[in-house]
Design a protein around this motif. Structure first.
Motif, PDB file in Angstrom:
ATOM      1  N   LEU A   2       0.796  -1.311   0.098  1.00  0.00           N
ATOM      2  CA  LEU A   2      -0.086   0.107  -0.293  1.00  0.00           C
ATOM      3  C   LEU A   2       0.909   1.301  -0.082  1.00  0.00           C
ATOM      4  N   TYR A   3       1.973   1.301   0.873  1.00  0.00           N
ATOM      5  CA  TYR A   3       2.779   2.678   0.824  1.00  0.00           C
ATOM      6  C   TYR A   3       3.695   2.648  -0.300  1.00  0.00           C
ATOM      7  N   ARG A   4       4.459   1.520  -0.573  1.00  0.00           N
ATOM      8  CA  ARG A   4       5.446   1.599  -1.743  1.00  0.00           C
ATOM      9  C   ARG A   4       4.779   1.900  -3.105  1.00  0.00           C
ATOM     10  N   GLY A   5       3.788   1.122  -3.170  1.00  0.00           N
ATOM     11  CA  GLY A   5       2.948   1.206  -4.649  1.00  0.00           C
ATOM     12  C   GLY A   5       1.840   1.788  -4.597  1.00  0.00           C
ATOM     13  N   GLY A   6       0.842   1.538  -3.835  1.00  0.00           N
ATOM     14  CA  GLY A   6      -0.399   2.210  -3.508  1.00  0.00           C
ATOM     15  C   GLY A   6      -0.442   3.544  -3.571  1.00  0.00           C
ATOM     16  N   ARG A   7       0.404   4.112  -2.894  1.00  0.00           N
ATOM     17  CA  ARG A   7       0.119   5.693  -2.636  1.00  0.00           C
ATOM     18  C   ARG A   7       0.373   6.473  -4.108  1.00  0.00           C
ATOM     19  N   LEU A   8       1.063   5.907  -5.238  1.00  0.00           N
ATOM     20  CA  LEU A   8       1.547   6.187  -6.339  1.00  0.00           C
ATOM     21  C   LEU A   8       0.219   6.243  -7.408  1.00  0.00           C
ATOM     22  N   LEU A   9      -0.778   5.690  -6.891  1.00  0.00           N
ATOM     23  CA  LEU A   9      -2.058   5.233  -7.588  1.00  0.00           C
ATOM     24  C   LEU A   9      -3.159   6.277  -7.573  1.00  0.00           C
TER      25      LEU A   9
END
Length: 262
Positions: free
Chosen positions: A64-71
């Protein structure tokens, strides 16, 4: 469907292996999956460019933090998959935890690989005891159904088909549901709490109740008095269009943002 899949792809790690396996699942179902390393992107704007360049329709993120925040904020639907770092490390940092909570609010779905991970996530972000209490009470209540989240267009269609909208919250800031119902010309019955009474004037733009007995009394009155219903609907619609205008809100925020240019 053309999918973006964000994950941490350091070679020979569990994340990379898992991401590769999930990509195979998606492509086996006929989707085109663009797998990218989340660490290759520093900001959501870079993701926005990728979405446009690759003509992507939806996205998936592992972590969620590493990838999700970019979406967030790109206007395409996405789902997220919890990683161990999310729950074991990042959730212990308040700023990261807050970011992940916002990601969960926007995501269409969230996947946890084990029941333990799911329980940990629920403790961190949902209230499981309260959730179970609500579901139990709904099951025992005749004529009451618990419906999951739905698209705004579908929700508006449901609201318009109803006789009235009831807001029974014990705490509100400003209820978007109440304002939407007013705009859709649906009468509003709301609990008399500060957040609701700030937008509902009793007997004018809606009806306010303080206890179950008063709710029943007011609901019966509304059902039996078409003139009252018409007056509330007319006043409610006018209130929203006067005090919560979409165009006024847009102009206000645009004016406020200009203050940041100094």
């Amino acid at each position: 469907m053309r999918l973006l899949f964000l994950a941490v792809l350091r070679p020979h790690t569990g994340n990379a292996v898992t991401a590769g396996r999930l990509r195979d699942h998606l492509e086996a179902a006929g989707h085109m999956c663009v797998l990218r390393d989340a660490f290759d992107f520093e900001s959501p704007s870079e993701i926005a460019n990728l979405i446009v360049d690759e003509n992507l329709e939806a996205a998936l993120a592992l972590h969620l933090y590493r990838g999700g925040r970019l979406l967030q904020g790109h206007g395409i639907p996405f789902g997220v998959i919890f990683g161990g770092t999310d729950l074991n490390e990042d959730a212990n940092h308040e700023e990261k935890k807050e970011v992940m909570g916002k990601v969960l609010e926007e995501a269409r779905f969230a996947v946890a690989f084990t029941e333990a991970m799911k329980n940990t996530a629920q403790v961190q972000w949902v209230d499981p005891v309260f959730t179970r209490e609500v579901k139990d009470r709904v099951r025992r209540a005749a004529g009451v159904r618990l419906i999951q989240e739905m698209r705004q267009e579908d929700l508006h269609a449901v609201v318009k088909s109803c006789f009235a909208l009831v807001n029974s919250s014990v705490s509100e800031g400003m209820s978007a549901a109440i304002l939407e119902a007013m705009d859709l010309e649906v009468p509003v019955l709301a609990r008399n709490i500060p957040g609701n009474s700030a937008v509902v004037e009793h007997g004018v733009t809606g009806l306010l109740f303080s206890n179950p007995q008063e709710f029943i009394q007011l609901a019966k009155r509304l059902v039996s008095d078409p003139a009252l219903e018409k007056e509330i609907v007319t006043n409610g619609r006018e209130y929203v269009r006067t005090h919560h205008s979409w165009q006024v809100e847009r102009d206000t925020y645009q004016r406020l943002i200009r203050k940041l240019e100094i």
